[in-house]
Write an enzyme that holds these catalytic residues in place. Structure first.
Site, PDB file in Angstrom:
ATOM      1  N   LYS A 174     -57.744 -33.611 -66.749  1.00 38.33           N
ATOM      2  CA  LYS A 174     -58.143 -33.226 -68.310  1.00 38.33           C
ATOM      3  C   LYS A 174     -59.395 -34.229 -68.588  1.00 38.33           C
ATOM      4  CE  LYS A 174     -54.020 -31.258 -70.146  1.00 38.33           C
ATOM      5  NZ  LYS A 174     -52.931 -31.408 -71.041  1.00 38.33           N
ATOM      6  N   ARG A 247     -44.398 -29.860 -61.128  1.00 35.86           N
ATOM      7  CA  ARG A 247     -45.062 -31.098 -61.678  1.00 35.86           C
ATOM      8  C   ARG A 247     -43.953 -31.820 -62.355  1.00 35.86           C
ATOM      9  NH1 ARG A 247     -49.733 -33.512 -63.330  1.00 35.86           N
ATOM     10  NH2 ARG A 247     -49.873 -34.374 -65.500  1.00 35.86           N
ATOM     11  N   HIS A 270     -51.621 -38.817 -66.568  1.00 33.42           N
ATOM     12  CA  HIS A 270     -51.331 -39.423 -68.004  1.00 33.42           C
ATOM     13  C   HIS A 270     -52.093 -40.313 -68.817  1.00 33.42           C
ATOM     14  CE1 HIS A 270     -47.325 -37.113 -67.796  1.00 33.42           C
ATOM     15  NE2 HIS A 270     -48.165 -36.171 -67.739  1.00 33.42           N
TER      16      HIS A 270
END
Length: 298
Positions: A174, A247, A270
């Site tokens: 991301k 995941r 993350h």
């Protein structure tokens, strides 16, 4: 100065896509959320963005609750509009206080669903085979479980992203954040066999993506979901499987077997440790269930 809603929206979408590098799925959802909000404003008789006040913001969120939208959906819609008005404040000096004062709804306390090790073993064993489809599917399943990558990250992988000499995969996550994730010998063997025996023979159009569909084209996220559910049926396992379950399984199994939280955070990509901490609740629940089932005086 009256701000044209559609032009402002187009400028905002270009901004989050090109400058902020938001994921394509986030861009699409934000665009839908803002069109939905514009419809609400129209019903309220608010034609100009300059007239949007805190009252309208509260009424809008109340409507979302009345429509029984999920909390995560409401939170995303609030984020979309906050970001939009923050952009308007930056570009047009529009007051953005209306939505900045809103609180996000508390997240529903649902623990991530994951596979137990024996369930995953059954899924692998029941889908083994020497045919083209089985070899492709097992390689896909092995890599998802070995690395914990998102389905969008999987379908974006090119052949060059996989280093089979070091057993490391380069992942673009991301916000276009790059990370490297290792994988083990099971995934290595499955990928090598898939590339040598499946990918090249199936290819009928030139592209660099690692995983292909049965026509040789690029595999899509929808295609991955279909494949996983077909594998679940073949293993005669009930329910629905989705890529994120693998995941969740990856993270849960690592923590259950002694991995530290920081390492799991880095492997998952993350940005915040709080996103990874949900898996500690999963492992605690797993330990509790094991204790209650195994202790004679539990």
């Amino acid at each position: 100065m009256e701000i044209q809603k559609i032009q402002a929206l187009n400028d905002f979408i270009a901004y989050i896509k090109l400058e902020k590098n938001y994921a394509s799925s986030t861009v699409l959802n934000y665009e839908k959320d803002l069109y939905y909000f514009f419809e609400f404003l129209k019903q309220e008789g608010v034609e100009d963005l300059e007239r949007v006040a805190y009252l309208h913001a509260r009424l809008y969120v109340t409507q979302l609750y009345d429509e029984q939208k999920a909390r995560a959906t409401i939170s995303r819609k609030i984020s979309a509009i906050r970001s939009f008005f923050r952009f308007l404040n930056k570009e047009y000096q529009l007051d953005d206080a209306a939505f900045q004062a809103l609180y996000h709804p508390k997240k529903e306390s649902r623990l991530p669903r994951f596979f137990y090790e024996e369930e995953l073993t059954n899924l692998f064993e029941r889908n083994e085979g020497d045919d083209v489809k089985s070899l492709r599917n097992i390689a896909l399943l092995e890599l998802l479980y070995a690395t914990g990558i998102r389905v969008s990250e999987l379908t974006s992988l090119t052949v060059k992203d996989v280093d089979l000499s070091l057993d490391i995969v380069r992942v673009m996550g991301k916000g276009r954040k790059e990370r490297y994730v290792p994988f083990g010998h099971y995934a290595h063997e499955a990928i090598v066999r898939y590339i040598n025996e499946v990918r090249t023979p199936l290819m009928n159009q030139p592209h660099s993506k690692l995983f292909v569909n049965m026509r040789g084209g690029e595999l899509t996220s929808r295609g991955v979901r279909y494949i996983l559910n077909e594998m679940l049926k073949k293993a005669e396992m009930h329910g629905v499987i989705y890529p994120h379950m693998l995941r969740h399984t990856f993270a849960t199994h690592l923590l259950n077997n002694g991995a530290d939280l920081r390492t799991v955070q880095e492997l998952l990509g993350h940005s915040s440790l709080s996103s990874t901490q949900i898996y500690t609740h999963v492992t605690k629940e797993h330990l509790r269930n094991t204790y209650m089932n195994a202790h004679p005086r539990a």
